[in-house]
Motif scaffolding. Structure first.
Motif, PDB file in Angstrom:
ATOM      1  N   ASP A   1     -66.298 -47.885   8.617  1.00 50.17           N
ATOM      2  CA  ASP A   1     -65.950 -47.927   7.193  1.00 50.17           C
ATOM      3  C   ASP A   1     -65.309 -46.621   6.762  1.00 50.17           C
ATOM      4  O   ASP A   1     -64.295 -46.595   6.065  1.00 50.17           O
ATOM      5  CB  ASP A   1     -67.203 -48.164   6.338  1.00 50.17           C
ATOM      6  CG  ASP A   1     -67.557 -49.633   6.313  1.00 50.17           C
ATOM      7  OD1 ASP A   1     -66.689 -50.451   6.674  1.00 50.17           O
ATOM      8  OD2 ASP A   1     -68.700 -49.950   5.939  1.00 50.17           O
ATOM      9  N   LEU A   2     -65.939 -45.511   7.200  1.00 54.28           N
ATOM     10  CA  LEU A   2     -65.446 -44.191   6.806  1.00 54.28           C
ATOM     11  C   LEU A   2     -64.012 -43.993   7.282  1.00 54.28           C
ATOM     12  O   LEU A   2     -63.138 -43.550   6.535  1.00 54.28           O
ATOM     13  CB  LEU A   2     -66.354 -43.134   7.446  1.00 54.28           C
ATOM     14  CG  LEU A   2     -66.416 -41.798   6.747  1.00 54.28           C
ATOM     15  CD1 LEU A   2     -66.883 -41.984   5.326  1.00 54.28           C
ATOM     16  CD2 LEU A   2     -67.353 -40.856   7.487  1.00 54.28           C
ATOM     17  N   SER A   3     -63.744 -44.347   8.523  1.00 56.88           N
ATOM     18  CA  SER A   3     -62.395 -44.132   9.044  1.00 56.88           C
ATOM     19  C   SER A   3     -61.408 -45.092   8.385  1.00 56.88           C
ATOM     20  O   SER A   3     -60.250 -44.765   8.190  1.00 56.88           O
ATOM     21  CB  SER A   3     -62.360 -44.239  10.558  1.00 56.88           C
ATOM     22  OG  SER A   3     -62.721 -45.535  10.903  1.00 56.88           O
ATOM     23  N   ARG A   4     -61.890 -46.260   8.002  1.00 56.31           N
ATOM     24  CA  ARG A   4     -61.014 -47.197   7.286  1.00 56.31           C
ATOM     25  C   ARG A   4     -60.608 -46.614   5.936  1.00 56.31           C
ATOM     26  O   ARG A   4     -59.457 -46.686   5.547  1.00 56.31           O
ATOM     27  CB  ARG A   4     -61.743 -48.511   7.052  1.00 56.31           C
ATOM     28  CG  ARG A   4     -61.228 -49.584   7.969  1.00 56.31           C
ATOM     29  CD  ARG A   4     -61.709 -50.917   7.508  1.00 56.31           C
ATOM     30  NE  ARG A   4     -62.213 -51.657   8.645  1.00 56.31           N
ATOM     31  CZ  ARG A   4     -63.428 -52.158   8.753  1.00 56.31           C
ATOM     32  NH1 ARG A   4     -64.287 -52.014   7.786  1.00 56.31           N
ATOM     33  NH2 ARG A   4     -63.777 -52.812   9.823  1.00 56.31           N
TER      34      ARG A   4
ATOM     35  N   ARG B   1     -56.996 -47.869   4.708  1.00 55.61           N
ATOM     36  CA  ARG B   1     -56.909 -49.282   5.087  1.00 55.61           C
ATOM     37  C   ARG B   1     -58.087 -50.110   4.605  1.00 55.61           C
ATOM     38  O   ARG B   1     -58.252 -51.244   4.995  1.00 55.61           O
ATOM     39  CB  ARG B   1     -56.829 -49.377   6.617  1.00 55.61           C
ATOM     40  CG  ARG B   1     -55.471 -48.993   7.095  1.00 55.61           C
ATOM     41  CD  ARG B   1     -55.391 -49.028   8.575  1.00 55.61           C
ATOM     42  NE  ARG B   1     -53.993 -48.904   8.937  1.00 55.61           N
ATOM     43  CZ  ARG B   1     -53.206 -49.934   9.165  1.00 55.61           C
ATOM     44  NH1 ARG B   1     -53.655 -51.139   9.059  1.00 55.61           N
ATOM     45  NH2 ARG B   1     -51.937 -49.730   9.480  1.00 55.61           N
ATOM     46  N   LEU B   2     -58.894 -49.504   3.758  1.00 53.73           N
ATOM     47  CA  LEU B   2     -60.037 -50.264   3.260  1.00 53.73           C
ATOM     48  C   LEU B   2     -59.540 -51.275   2.224  1.00 53.73           C
ATOM     49  O   LEU B   2     -58.860 -50.898   1.265  1.00 53.73           O
ATOM     50  CB  LEU B   2     -61.039 -49.315   2.603  1.00 53.73           C
ATOM     51  CG  LEU B   2     -62.275 -50.007   2.062  1.00 53.73           C
ATOM     52  CD1 LEU B   2     -63.280 -50.220   3.169  1.00 53.73           C
ATOM     53  CD2 LEU B   2     -62.880 -49.202   0.943  1.00 53.73           C
TER      54      LEU B   2
ATOM     55  N   PRO C   1     -50.591 -49.111  -1.753  1.00 53.31           N
ATOM     56  CA  PRO C   1     -49.172 -49.403  -1.562  1.00 53.31           C
ATOM     57  C   PRO C   1     -48.888 -50.226  -0.315  1.00 53.31           C
ATOM     58  O   PRO C   1     -48.074 -51.139  -0.340  1.00 53.31           O
ATOM     59  CB  PRO C   1     -48.527 -48.026  -1.441  1.00 53.31           C
ATOM     60  CG  PRO C   1     -49.542 -47.055  -1.905  1.00 53.31           C
ATOM     61  CD  PRO C   1     -50.862 -47.700  -1.850  1.00 53.31           C
ATOM     62  N   ASP C   2     -49.610 -49.943   0.794  1.00 53.93           N
ATOM     63  CA  ASP C   2     -49.264 -50.678   2.014  1.00 53.93           C
ATOM     64  C   ASP C   2     -49.642 -52.152   1.914  1.00 53.93           C
ATOM     65  O   ASP C   2     -48.979 -53.021   2.467  1.00 53.93           O
ATOM     66  CB  ASP C   2     -49.825 -50.003   3.279  1.00 53.93           C
ATOM     67  CG  ASP C   2     -51.323 -49.913   3.266  1.00 53.93           C
ATOM     68  OD1 ASP C   2     -51.893 -50.055   2.184  1.00 53.93           O
ATOM     69  OD2 ASP C   2     -51.905 -49.697   4.347  1.00 53.93           O
ATOM     70  N   GLN C   3     -50.704 -52.423   1.104  1.00 53.91           N
ATOM     71  CA  GLN C   3     -51.071 -53.832   0.963  1.00 53.91           C
ATOM     72  C   GLN C   3     -50.052 -54.567   0.078  1.00 53.91           C
ATOM     73  O   GLN C   3     -49.665 -55.698   0.381  1.00 53.91           O
ATOM     74  CB  GLN C   3     -52.464 -53.979   0.361  1.00 53.91           C
ATOM     75  CG  GLN C   3     -52.754 -55.446   0.075  1.00 53.91           C
ATOM     76  CD  GLN C   3     -54.175 -55.844   0.349  1.00 53.91           C
ATOM     77  OE1 GLN C   3     -55.076 -55.048   0.267  1.00 53.91           O
ATOM     78  NE2 GLN C   3     -54.386 -57.093   0.691  1.00 53.91           N
TER      79      GLN C   3
END
Ligand code: ADP
Length: 674
Positions: A360-363, A368-369, A632-634
């Motif tokens: 979760d943390l790295s997401r 990317r969360l 933005p990426d989503q």
């Protein structure tokens, strides 16, 4: 005998004398030169007519006396005039000269005079007569004075200009025929010369090479003699051959007369140019580094996604088989085996939790969360969390209470808020005393935020640990090894809360316990949203009956959309809580429009769209993405995925109606298979 008396008669002599006197007077008048004579024996003073005129006195009004003369002298000059006369007598001088001012009695006019006096003495040296000339030199003096003044002014101006030029921090040069005529110290210094050394130099010598001179110098000359100011940036060559960047501004003295020369102002901009170049280089490197970081972060996410799968699968097997062994009624386990299995089960549960948290943390860190912010009432969620933690609380001997009444509305991602609350409440239980309490409450903190808090009666947090409180893997010495934990929970809670647009904080007091809180944006209550929906009014009915399918797992959003759609005549709403169920409904009902939540449990909105598009029977049905993500990426991904439109949460009612209306007005698509 009569002899002819040739001597002139006394009458004609007198006449002749008067004529001479009159001519003399005229001459004196023309020359502004009067004369006087003092008989020292009788004391009689005689002034010529011109003396009267110079002193501004009228012969009929006044008798010539030394006192009358002194009266006419300008009061400031009187002493010096008197002393000059007395000194000449005392010092046995034959003559003296003096210049002074007189003030004309009737007009007050000021005149400048030059006087010359001569003493005539007898054989014993005694003065028998004094005589003198008075010349009016006013015009001459004034002309001289103003000339002097003008000269002084010009000199002053020239000095000032010289001072300005020499103290100017930028180089200035005046050129004629492209040769330097004047240059200021700043110019000489900038070009590496000693002051004055550049005089006579040709401007071509200041450029690095003839190519630059032709390109920059010639163009500049051409431009200034076409009129106007010319500005250019160029490399220039210093005396020692080194190069500097200069900003050059030139102007002709007279554009029509090149022979009158030109003025040039030159500024050393090497530092600025270097900074610009460094900035360009820095930006280039930054771009490269960003690209690298992006691909590294992408690689990291890829790696983590793979690792998660790879780690979770065996972990699930370990946990699952451990449970099977524990609960195996056919081959009951010995006490010892049961203990060992319990250890395996606890450790693997712990490991799975750690894997999930790190993931979760790295997401979050890689942006990317996926969040689905919905309006929700936190009361039920708090109660749900508490009931999940009953076993832990019972184990630790902690009593729990929740006081979150209905009516509080927040924007949050239900799943992530649950994660944050579970962490805060479980910390309150873990870091507490047996018999202690944990209380969960809620209050409106400001017009735009709601605070949810968790209060415990634990030992509080030591001041020296506070700076490390929200750092990954940091745990207080007092608890490490004694109380189960990973040291990631609070960091994760902070990042998740912030990702939802909220803040996290705490209050703690040693010996009395801690209070951790999160503040989240306040949302309109469902009633308020329904009221707004109703106030919009219904658009004109659409021809024929239309069906809209809304695939959504959030009950509040479902209720809201249901309310809006009920206001559209001729439109009916179908709903599904998951993409899988939604696809089944599409197959069965063939709706005219699908509203697709993106962040769904199980299959997400993207995959569901792919399935719809990939099936010739459903590929023409318009699909609108409904997303709570502002990442933005989503948004970019939604655009590229092929959705017909995109609605963001919180839903803007006007836009929602406009989009639905526009897509339903389209002719019903023909099945490609029919
Ligand atoms: P974990 O609980 O897994 O160790 P957290 O990130 O949730 O990780 O907490 C980090 C550390 O902060 C804990 O190990 C503990 O030392 C301290 N801490 C957190 N919450 C509390 C609390 N309510 N009371 C006292 N200490 C706390």
């Amino acid at each position: 005998m009569t002899s002819k008396d040739t001597r002139p008669s006394s009458a004609s002599t007198e006449q002749a004398l008067r004529a001479i006197e009159a001519r003399l007077n005229k001459i004196q008048e023309i020359a502004h030169l009067g004369s006087w004579e003092l008989d020292n024996h009788t004391g009689q003073l005689v002034w010529s007519d011109e003396v009267y005129r110079i002193l501004g006195l009228i012969p009929q009004e006044i008798t010539a006396t030394y006192e009358a003369f002194l009266d006419s002298v300008h009061p400031e000059d009187r002493d010096s005039v008197n002393s000059a006369y007395l000194d000449s007598i005392q010092e046995n001088k034959d003559s003296y000269e003096i210049e002074h001012r007189v003030v004309r009695k009737h007009t007050g006019e000021l005149r400048y005079v030059h006087e010359k006096c001569e003493h005539v003495r007898d054989a014993s040296g005694k003065i028998i007569r004094s005589q003198g000339m008075v010349q009016d030199i006013t015009e001459h003096t004034l002309t001289n004075d103003s000339l002097k003044q003008r000269t002084l002014q010009v000199e002053k101006l020239a000095n000032e200009q010289r001072f300005i030029l020499s103290s100017m921090p930028i180089g200035v040069a005046f050129l004629k025929n492209r040769n330097i005529q004047v240059s200021n110290p700043a110019f000489d210094k900038m070009m590496g010369y000693i002051a004055g050394e550049t005089l006579g130099m040709n401007s071509a010598d200041l450029y690095p090479d003839s190519e630059t001179y032709e390109r920059v110098g010639n163009a500049a000359y051409e431009a200034i003699f076409n009129g106007g100011i010319h500005t250019v940036e160029s490399m220039m060559k210093k005396k020692d051959g080194s190069l500097i960047w200069c900003n050059i501004v030139g102007q002709a003295v007279n554009a029509e007369k090149p022979e009158d020369g030109s003025i040039w102002m030159i500024q050393n901009i090497t530092d600025r140019k270097l900074a610009e170049q460094m900035l360009l280089e820095y930006n280039r490197q930054l771009k490269e580094a960003r690209k690298l970081a992006e691909s590294a972060s992408h690689a990291k996410s890829e790696f983590l996604a793979r690792m998660s799968h790879e780690l979770r699968t065996p972990m699930n097997a370990i946990i699952g088989f451990t449970q099977l062994l524990e609960d195996n009624p056919v081959h009951p386990l010995s006490e010892d085996q049961r203990d060992s299995l319990h250890e395996i089960s606890t450790a693997s549960g712990h490991l799975l939790e750690l894997i999930n948290e790190v993931l979760d943390l790295s997401r979050i860190e890689s942006g990317r969360l996926l969040l689905s912010l919905e309006p929700l009432e936190p009361g039920d969620l708090c109660r749900e969390c508490l009931s999940l933690l009953i076993p832990l609380a019972a184990k630790c001997g902690i009593t729990m209470a929740v006081n979150v009444p209905p009516g509080f509305w927040i924007y949050a991602d239900r799943l992530r808020l649950r994660q944050v609350l579970l962490n805060l409440i479980s910390n309150g239980i873990k870091y507490n005393h047996t018999g202690g309490t944990v209380e969960v409450g809620c209050n409106v903190q400001s017009e735009s935020s709601v605070r949810i808090w968790v209060r415990d009666t634990g030992p509080g947090i030591a001041p020296e640990f506070l700076p490390r409180l929200f750092q990954p893997f940091e745990r207080a010495v007092a608890v490490d090894g004694l109380i189960e934990g990973t040291g990631i929970g609070l960091v994760l809670a902070k990042r998740l809360t912030e990702a939802m647009g909220g803040t996290i904080g705490f209050e703690t007091s040693l010996g009395s316990g801690s209070l951790f809180w999160i503040e989240l944006p306040q949302a309109e209550s469902m009633e308020e949203m329904e009221e707004t929906a109703a106030s919009l009014g219904a658009p004109p009915p659409l021809p024929g009956e239309r069906q809209v399918l809304y695939i959504e797992d959030n009950p509040a959003n479902m209720r809201l959309v249901k309310k809006i759609i009920s206001g559209l005549s001729g439109v009916t709403l179908l709903m599904a809580e998951s993409a899988e169920a939604g696809l089944e409904l599409v197959k069965a009902c063939r709706p005219h429009l699908v509203l697709m939540d993106i962040n769904l449990p199980g299959m997400d909105g993207f995959e569901a769209l792919d399935r719809l598009r990939g099936n010739p029977e459903t590929c023409n049905i318009p699909v609108v993405a409904v997303t709570a993500s502002a990442m933005p990426d989503q948004v970019e991904r939604i655009k590229k995925a092929g959705f017909d439109d995109c609605l963001t949460k919180p839903i803007n009612l006007q836009r929602f109606v406009a989009v639905v209306d526009a897509l339903l007005e389209k002719p019903v698509p023909e099945d490609t298979n029919d």
